[in-house]
Design a protein around this motif. Structure first.
Motif, PDB file in Angstrom:
ATOM      1  N   PRO A   1       0.829  -1.202   0.000  1.00  0.00           N
ATOM      2  CA  PRO A   1       0.000   0.000   0.000  1.00  0.00           C
ATOM      3  C   PRO A   1       0.868   1.258   0.000  1.00  0.00           C
ATOM      4  O   PRO A   1       1.974   1.253   0.516  1.00  0.00           O
ATOM      5  CB  PRO A   1      -0.792  -0.113   1.298  1.00  0.00           C
ATOM      6  N   VAL A   2       0.352   2.285  -0.604  1.00  0.00           N
ATOM      7  CA  VAL A   2       1.062   3.559  -0.655  1.00  0.00           C
ATOM      8  C   VAL A   2       0.451   4.456   0.410  1.00  0.00           C
ATOM      9  O   VAL A   2      -0.757   4.682   0.421  1.00  0.00           O
ATOM     10  CB  VAL A   2       0.938   4.199  -2.056  1.00  0.00           C
ATOM     11  N   ALA A   3       1.286   4.951   1.304  1.00  0.00           N
ATOM     12  CA  ALA A   3       0.816   5.816   2.384  1.00  0.00           C
ATOM     13  C   ALA A   3       0.459   7.189   1.833  1.00  0.00           C
ATOM     14  O   ALA A   3       1.119   7.707   0.927  1.00  0.00           O
ATOM     15  CB  ALA A   3       1.895   5.948   3.447  1.00  0.00           C
TER      16      ALA A   3
ATOM     17  N   ARG B   1       4.056   9.220  -6.372  1.00  0.00           N
ATOM     18  CA  ARG B   1       3.664   7.823  -6.177  1.00  0.00           C
ATOM     19  C   ARG B   1       2.193   7.732  -5.785  1.00  0.00           C
ATOM     20  O   ARG B   1       1.449   6.910  -6.295  1.00  0.00           O
ATOM     21  CB  ARG B   1       4.544   7.146  -5.141  1.00  0.00           C
ATOM     22  N   TRP B   2       1.753   8.602  -4.874  1.00  0.00           N
ATOM     23  CA  TRP B   2       0.365   8.597  -4.416  1.00  0.00           C
ATOM     24  C   TRP B   2      -0.597   8.763  -5.592  1.00  0.00           C
ATOM     25  O   TRP B   2      -1.509   7.972  -5.782  1.00  0.00           O
ATOM     26  CB  TRP B   2       0.140   9.700  -3.383  1.00  0.00           C
TER      27      TRP B   2
END
Length: 105
Positions: free
Chosen positions: A21-23, A91-92
């Motif tokens: 998962p991407v924070a 990235r998000w």
């Protein structure tokens, strides 16, 4: 057989990065005001960022920050953001689902 093995190994190597998962970035707030938290623009004229390629977003953000893209609003919004923060933002938005195309009337 060699091609199948190579493809399987490549897929297995990429799975951890796909599943991770991407924070949500700490610096997302100001971006989200125009581009939306999930990359779907909130105001007319602001582009959707959801699903854009990571490398493209990262480079565009660097260009806004450094003044190579002369858009005063974006330069002010980016301000003195570090490369690490730019990468988190890129990235998000790159992993968000793009808006489905709307049917034309």
């Amino acid at each position: 057989m060699r091609i199948v093995l190579t493809a399987a190994l490549s897929l297995a190597a990429s799975l951890p990065s796909l599943a991770a998962p991407v924070a949500k970035p700490a610096r997302l707030g100001l971006c989200a005001a125009c581009h939306g938290e999930t990359g779907i623009a909130q105001i007319p004229g602001a582009p959707h960022l959801a699903g854009q390629k990571f490398d493209y977003l990262r480079e565009a953000l660097k260009q806004y920050r450094d003044g190579r893209r002369n858009v005063p609003l974006m330069r002010a919004a980016i301000g003195p953001v570090s490369d690490a923060d730019l990468e988190e933002l890129a990235r998000w938005y790159s992993v968000q689902s793009p808006q489905p195309p709307q049917a034309k009337p």
